[in-house]
Design a protein around this motif. Structure first.
Motif, PDB file in Angstrom:
ATOM      1  N   ALA A  21       6.725  17.484  -0.127  1.00 37.03           N
ATOM      2  CA  ALA A  21       7.109  17.146  -1.498  1.00 37.03           C
ATOM      3  C   ALA A  21       5.931  16.576  -2.273  1.00 37.03           C
ATOM      4  O   ALA A  21       5.103  15.851  -1.723  1.00 37.03           O
ATOM      5  N   GLU A  22       5.868  16.889  -3.566  1.00 39.25           N
ATOM      6  CA  GLU A  22       4.831  16.360  -4.442  1.00 39.25           C
ATOM      7  C   GLU A  22       5.243  14.969  -4.929  1.00 39.25           C
ATOM      8  O   GLU A  22       6.380  14.787  -5.371  1.00 39.25           O
ATOM      9  N   PRO A  23       4.340  13.988  -4.867  1.00 43.98           N
ATOM     10  CA  PRO A  23       4.714  12.613  -5.223  1.00 43.98           C
ATOM     11  C   PRO A  23       5.468  12.446  -6.540  1.00 43.98           C
ATOM     12  O   PRO A  23       6.473  11.719  -6.572  1.00 43.98           O
ATOM     13  N   PRO A  24       5.049  13.094  -7.650  1.00 41.63           N
ATOM     14  CA  PRO A  24       5.790  12.859  -8.902  1.00 41.63           C
ATOM     15  C   PRO A  24       7.234  13.362  -8.872  1.00 41.63           C
ATOM     16  O   PRO A  24       8.015  13.033  -9.763  1.00 41.63           O
ATOM     17  N   ARG A  25       7.565  14.145  -7.843  1.00 41.29           N
ATOM     18  CA  ARG A  25       8.913  14.718  -7.748  1.00 41.29           C
ATOM     19  C   ARG A  25       9.701  14.084  -6.602  1.00 41.29           C
ATOM     20  O   ARG A  25      10.650  14.670  -6.088  1.00 41.29           O
ATOM     21  N   VAL A  26       9.311  12.865  -6.248  1.00 47.78           N
ATOM     22  CA  VAL A  26       9.951  12.138  -5.150  1.00 47.78           C
ATOM     23  C   VAL A  26      10.555  10.840  -5.679  1.00 47.78           C
ATOM     24  O   VAL A  26       9.888  10.058  -6.360  1.00 47.78           O
ATOM     25  N   VAL A  27      11.808  10.594  -5.343  1.00 48.78           N
ATOM     26  CA  VAL A  27      12.483   9.341  -5.656  1.00 48.78           C
ATOM     27  C   VAL A  27      12.411   8.430  -4.437  1.00 48.78           C
ATOM     28  O   VAL A  27      12.637   8.871  -3.306  1.00 48.78           O
ATOM     29  N   VAL A  28      12.082   7.163  -4.672  1.00 52.43           N
ATOM     30  CA  VAL A  28      12.023   6.156  -3.605  1.00 52.43           C
ATOM     31  C   VAL A  28      13.069   5.090  -3.876  1.00 52.43           C
ATOM     32  O   VAL A  28      13.070   4.469  -4.947  1.00 52.43           O
TER      33      VAL A  28
ATOM     34  N   GLY B  75       7.908  -2.835  -1.824  1.00 49.60           N
ATOM     35  CA  GLY B  75       8.277  -1.423  -1.815  1.00 49.60           C
ATOM     36  C   GLY B  75       8.133  -0.786  -3.181  1.00 49.60           C
ATOM     37  O   GLY B  75       7.677   0.363  -3.301  1.00 49.60           O
ATOM     38  N   LEU B  76       8.532  -1.503  -4.227  1.00 47.96           N
ATOM     39  CA  LEU B  76       8.368  -0.977  -5.584  1.00 47.96           C
ATOM     40  C   LEU B  76       6.898  -0.762  -5.909  1.00 47.96           C
ATOM     41  O   LEU B  76       6.514   0.256  -6.508  1.00 47.96           O
ATOM     42  N   GLN B  77       6.059  -1.706  -5.512  1.00 48.47           N
ATOM     43  CA  GLN B  77       4.623  -1.562  -5.750  1.00 48.47           C
ATOM     44  C   GLN B  77       4.069  -0.347  -5.016  1.00 48.47           C
ATOM     45  O   GLN B  77       3.269   0.423  -5.565  1.00 48.47           O
ATOM     46  N   ALA B  78       4.483  -0.167  -3.767  1.00 46.49           N
ATOM     47  CA  ALA B  78       3.999   0.965  -2.973  1.00 46.49           C
ATOM     48  C   ALA B  78       4.429   2.288  -3.596  1.00 46.49           C
ATOM     49  O   ALA B  78       3.638   3.237  -3.686  1.00 46.49           O
ATOM     50  N   ALA B  79       5.686   2.370  -4.036  1.00 48.61           N
ATOM     51  CA  ALA B  79       6.187   3.609  -4.635  1.00 48.61           C
ATOM     52  C   ALA B  79       5.467   3.921  -5.941  1.00 48.61           C
ATOM     53  O   ALA B  79       5.111   5.072  -6.215  1.00 48.61           O
ATOM     54  N   ALA B  80       5.243   2.880  -6.755  1.00 50.62           N
ATOM     55  CA  ALA B  80       4.541   3.086  -8.022  1.00 50.62           C
ATOM     56  C   ALA B  80       3.108   3.546  -7.786  1.00 50.62           C
ATOM     57  O   ALA B  80       2.616   4.467  -8.450  1.00 50.62           O
ATOM     58  N   GLN B  81       2.426   2.919  -6.823  1.00 46.16           N
ATOM     59  CA  GLN B  81       1.043   3.310  -6.521  1.00 46.16           C
ATOM     60  C   GLN B  81       0.974   4.712  -5.928  1.00 46.16           C
ATOM     61  O   GLN B  81      -0.059   5.383  -6.050  1.00 46.16           O
ATOM     62  N   ALA B  82       2.051   5.149  -5.290  1.00 48.96           N
ATOM     63  CA  ALA B  82       2.085   6.503  -4.740  1.00 48.96           C
ATOM     64  C   ALA B  82       2.330   7.549  -5.819  1.00 48.96           C
ATOM     65  O   ALA B  82       2.260   8.748  -5.550  1.00 48.96           O
ATOM     66  N   GLY B  83       2.630   7.116  -7.037  1.00 46.73           N
ATOM     67  CA  GLY B  83       2.892   8.046  -8.121  1.00 46.73           C
ATOM     68  C   GLY B  83       4.270   8.666  -8.048  1.00 46.73           C
ATOM     69  O   GLY B  83       4.508   9.740  -8.600  1.00 46.73           O
ATOM     70  N   MET B  84       5.201   7.967  -7.389  1.00 49.96           N
ATOM     71  CA  MET B  84       6.566   8.461  -7.224  1.00 49.96           C
ATOM     72  C   MET B  84       7.495   7.782  -8.221  1.00 49.96           C
ATOM     73  O   MET B  84       7.037   7.084  -9.127  1.00 49.96           O
ATOM     74  N   VAL B  85       8.787   7.997  -8.094  1.00 51.27           N
ATOM     75  CA  VAL B  85       9.776   7.415  -8.994  1.00 51.27           C
ATOM     76  C   VAL B  85      10.460   6.255  -8.271  1.00 51.27           C
ATOM     77  O   VAL B  85      11.353   6.464  -7.450  1.00 51.27           O
ATOM     78  N   PRO B  86      10.043   5.002  -8.525  1.00 51.74           N
ATOM     79  CA  PRO B  86      10.643   3.862  -7.837  1.00 51.74           C
ATOM     80  C   PRO B  86      12.022   3.540  -8.407  1.00 51.74           C
ATOM     81  O   PRO B  86      12.185   3.394  -9.624  1.00 51.74           O
ATOM     82  N   VAL B  87      13.006   3.436  -7.528  1.00 47.71           N
ATOM     83  CA  VAL B  87      14.363   3.069  -7.922  1.00 47.71           C
ATOM     84  C   VAL B  87      14.718   1.778  -7.190  1.00 47.71           C
ATOM     85  O   VAL B  87      14.701   1.726  -5.962  1.00 47.71           O
TER      86      VAL B  87
ATOM     87  N   HIS C 246       0.855  -1.186   0.000  1.00 48.42           N
ATOM     88  CA  HIS C 246       0.000   0.000   0.000  1.00 48.42           C
ATOM     89  C   HIS C 246       0.893   1.240   0.000  1.00 48.42           C
ATOM     90  O   HIS C 246       1.937   1.259   0.659  1.00 48.42           O
ATOM     91  N   PRO C 247       0.506   2.300  -0.690  1.00 46.68           N
ATOM     92  CA  PRO C 247       1.377   3.478  -0.807  1.00 46.68           C
ATOM     93  C   PRO C 247       1.354   4.421   0.396  1.00 46.68           C
ATOM     94  O   PRO C 247       2.084   5.422   0.403  1.00 46.68           O
ATOM     95  N   GLU C 248       0.564   4.111   1.427  1.00 43.58           N
ATOM     96  CA  GLU C 248       0.359   5.070   2.514  1.00 43.58           C
ATOM     97  C   GLU C 248       1.668   5.558   3.132  1.00 43.58           C
ATOM     98  O   GLU C 248       1.834   6.752   3.403  1.00 43.58           O
ATOM     99  N   ILE C 249       2.610   4.670   3.380  1.00 46.84           N
ATOM    100  CA  ILE C 249       3.824   5.071   4.090  1.00 46.84           C
ATOM    101  C   ILE C 249       4.643   6.082   3.290  1.00 46.84           C
ATOM    102  O   ILE C 249       5.190   7.041   3.849  1.00 46.84           O
TER     103      ILE C 249
END
Length: 224
Positions: free
Chosen positions: A159-166, A173-185, A146-149
């Motif tokens: 910070a705005e989600p699309p401008r956040v690197v995870v 963790g990759l699933q959570a970052a993707a669902q949060a609309g962030m940049v999963p690394v 879940h992306p909540e965390i």
């Protein structure tokens, strides 16, 4: 993307602790007479919060599995190892943090581990002041994937989600970052998730040193 913040998973990204936890789960189970092997651990338990892991143990070994005794013995095993030189930073941690310092990029730890454990590890290794925010399992209702965390950590940093690197080492963790609309690394540690999950990563690097090199280019160019 103009980078506003970086979120770090803790176990397997900042600290080389996943091996300690894996050994604690497998060895404690063995001592108690339950055949948990490393492949089963990495497939069904690694990368999730402890409640999920213990539920998996019941699924694997039956409802009579002694969860509380297992939890006590497993934690004691891991604590002893970590207290006796087992708490090690992943190579490249200081490289990434120094780079983010130089560009005044805020960061947070967002971990499926307990917040008090994160605070303890960060303090013990002298990293606590390197992070403006720490979010642990007890701070959210829903665990990864879940992306909540990640959403909570980003909001705390403004910070705005699309401008956040995870930075993550697990499929959840990759699933959570993707669902949060962030940049999963993806920075692999003990395991590689299934291809369909691994493909959620916008970038994949073999180490934090490689992450630092990439971020240096991004921050110099002011876009990633």
């Amino acid at each position: 993307m103009s980078l506003q913040a970086v979120l770090f998973d803790m176990d397997g990204v900042l600290f080389d602790t996943q091996r300690v936890y894996a050994e604690a789960w497998v060895e404690t189970a063995r001592q108690m007479g339950y055949p948990l092997d490393m492949e089963t651990y990495t497939t069904y338990i690694l990368g999730h919060d402890v409640d999920h892991g213990e539920a998996e143990m019941r699924r694997l070994f039956g409802d009579a599995f002694p969860v509380e005794e297992f939890r006590r013995r497993r934690r004691a095993y891991a604590s002893e190892v970590l207290a006796n030189g087992g708490l090690r930073l992943k190579p490249g941690v200081h490289d990434v943090l120094a780079l983010l310092d130089a560009h005044a990029i805020p960061r947070a730890v967002a971990t499926s581990n307990a917040c008090w454990v994160a605070e303890q590890f960060l303090t013990k290794t002298g990293l606590r002041d390197a992070f403006q925010v720490v979010v642990g399992r007890e701070d959210v209702q829903y665990p990864k994937p879940h992306p909540e965390i990640f959403l909570k950590a980003a909001a705390a940093l403004g910070a705005e989600p699309p401008r956040v690197v995870v930075l993550e080492d697990s499929g959840a963790g990759l699933q959570a970052a993707a669902q949060a609309g962030m940049v999963p690394v993806f920075v692999p540690d003990l395991m590689y998730p299934p291809d369909e999950v691994r493909q959620l990563a916008t970038y994949e690097f073999p180490s934090l040193q490689a992450v630092a090199a990439w971020l240096s280019t991004c921050l110099t160019a002011a876009t990633c």
